[in-house]
Design a protein around this motif. Structure first.
Motif, PDB file in Angstrom:
ATOM      1  N   PHE A  61      -6.018  14.115  59.727  1.00  0.00           N
ATOM      2  CA  PHE A  61      -6.651  15.486  59.858  1.00  0.00           C
ATOM      3  C   PHE A  61      -7.492  15.623  58.827  1.00  0.00           C
ATOM      4  O   PHE A  61      -8.898  16.257  58.923  1.00  0.00           O
ATOM      5  N   TYR A  62      -7.056  15.473  57.745  1.00  0.00           N
ATOM      6  CA  TYR A  62      -7.926  15.674  56.594  1.00  0.00           C
ATOM      7  C   TYR A  62      -9.040  14.708  56.367  1.00  0.00           C
ATOM      8  O   TYR A  62     -10.279  15.056  55.789  1.00  0.00           O
ATOM      9  N   VAL A  63      -9.088  13.173  56.874  1.00  0.00           N
ATOM     10  CA  VAL A  63     -10.213  12.298  56.848  1.00  0.00           C
ATOM     11  C   VAL A  63     -11.312  13.133  57.632  1.00  0.00           C
ATOM     12  O   VAL A  63     -12.441  12.986  57.345  1.00  0.00           O
ATOM     13  N   VAL A  64     -10.765  13.851  58.877  1.00  0.00           N
ATOM     14  CA  VAL A  64     -11.729  14.359  59.804  1.00  0.00           C
ATOM     15  C   VAL A  64     -12.604  15.417  58.953  1.00  0.00           C
ATOM     16  O   VAL A  64     -13.814  15.522  59.099  1.00  0.00           O
ATOM     17  N   TRP A  65     -11.876  16.354  58.471  1.00  0.00           N
ATOM     18  CA  TRP A  65     -12.403  17.453  57.718  1.00  0.00           C
ATOM     19  C   TRP A  65     -13.213  16.919  56.361  1.00  0.00           C
ATOM     20  O   TRP A  65     -14.162  17.617  56.253  1.00  0.00           O
ATOM     21  N   HIS A  66     -12.503  15.927  55.765  1.00  0.00           N
ATOM     22  CA  HIS A  66     -13.551  15.346  54.530  1.00  0.00           C
ATOM     23  C   HIS A  66     -14.868  14.812  55.141  1.00  0.00           C
ATOM     24  O   HIS A  66     -15.835  14.957  54.565  1.00  0.00           O
ATOM     25  N   LEU A  67     -14.835  14.210  56.283  1.00  0.00           N
ATOM     26  CA  LEU A  67     -16.211  13.737  56.957  1.00  0.00           C
ATOM     27  C   LEU A  67     -17.134  14.708  57.262  1.00  0.00           C
ATOM     28  O   LEU A  67     -18.426  14.652  56.944  1.00  0.00           O
ATOM     29  N   LEU A  68     -16.611  15.766  57.722  1.00  0.00           N
ATOM     30  CA  LEU A  68     -17.656  16.881  58.131  1.00  0.00           C
ATOM     31  C   LEU A  68     -18.038  17.464  56.968  1.00  0.00           C
ATOM     32  O   LEU A  68     -19.023  18.192  57.067  1.00  0.00           O
ATOM     33  N   ASP A  69     -17.173  17.493  55.790  1.00  0.00           N
ATOM     34  CA  ASP A  69     -17.404  18.335  54.842  1.00  0.00           C
ATOM     35  C   ASP A  69     -18.748  17.467  53.895  1.00  0.00           C
ATOM     36  O   ASP A  69     -19.790  18.232  53.624  1.00  0.00           O
ATOM     37  N   LEU A  70     -18.426  16.104  53.537  1.00  0.00           N
ATOM     38  CA  LEU A  70     -18.943  15.686  52.621  1.00  0.00           C
ATOM     39  C   LEU A  70     -20.047  14.609  53.211  1.00  0.00           C
ATOM     40  O   LEU A  70     -20.782  13.829  52.442  1.00  0.00           O
TER      41      LEU A  70
END
Length: 211
Positions: A108-117
């Motif tokens: 889930f964090y990887v998905v958020w990280h991609l959406l973020d940066l």
């Protein structure tokens, strides 16, 4: 699972080294981000090499998760009846217990990280800012909860690495009575260095040491 895990460990180490360039200032960090996107130019179009690397990383992650599910099912099928007496072991330690649930949280964090940066969907400054500005805005003191979320995810990555590297060494046949202490130390050291390296950036920004 061991092979894809090794690929992911190498990625984490190189990614961590790149992130630490933020301590050398905005120009150094932005130059690094630009270099990643222009790899292979002019032989190949802008961002081609980086896109291929990202695609390979996605494949490694999917195969790693598929391997985890397959091994869990195989183990369950091989022992359909539970042991009457439970015996504690290293494999039942804290890191091992967090591998399954920690892996889901990391995903889930990887998905958020991609959406973020990468896609700039959840970043406060969007795609118009420089990579350095987006990073600073992400971990602004007013967004302390993002820093907490990031640190928790990285700590889980560290636990995942510690147990995963040790397990991979056993899977690949590297563990012997002579090398056991060395490999345990190596897995712990790599996990600690990667964890501290990733945590250092958001914590430094949130506390104003990098701005």
């Amino acid at each position: 699972m061991a092979v894809t895990g090794a690929v992911l460990v190498l990625f984490l180490i190189t990614h961590m080294i790149g992130n630490l360039k933020i301590f050398f200032g905005a120009e150094s960090f932005n130059d690094y981000a630009h270099w990643l996107r222009t790899l292979g130019e002019p032989a190949v179009p802008y961002r081609t090499v980086l896109t291929l690397l990202e695609a390979g990383l996605v494949v490694a992650i999917v195969l790693h998760m598929w391997s985890a599910v397959s091994l869990a099912r195989r183990a369950s099928a091989a022992r359909p009846v539970k042991y009457q007496a439970k015996k504690k072991s290293h494999a039942q330690g804290y890191a091992a217990r967090t591998m399954r649930y920690g892996g889901v949280i990391i995903a889930f964090y990887v998905v958020w990280h991609l959406l973020d940066l990468t896609f700039f969907v959840v970043n406060p400054l969007g795609g118009d800012a420089t990579p350095y500005q987006r990073m600073i805005a992400d971990f602004d003191p007013s967004r302390w909860y993002i820093t907490v979320w990031y640190v928790v995810a990285v700590l889980l990555v560290g636990a995942h690495l510690h147990h995963g590297i040790w397990s991979a060494c056993q899977t690949l046949g590297l563990r012997t009575p002579r090398t056991e202490r060395l490999l345990r130390g190596l897995s712990g050291t790599i996990a600690a260095v990667v964890t501290l390296g990733f945590v250092a950036v958001p914590v430094s920004i949130t506390f104003g040491w990098v701005s």
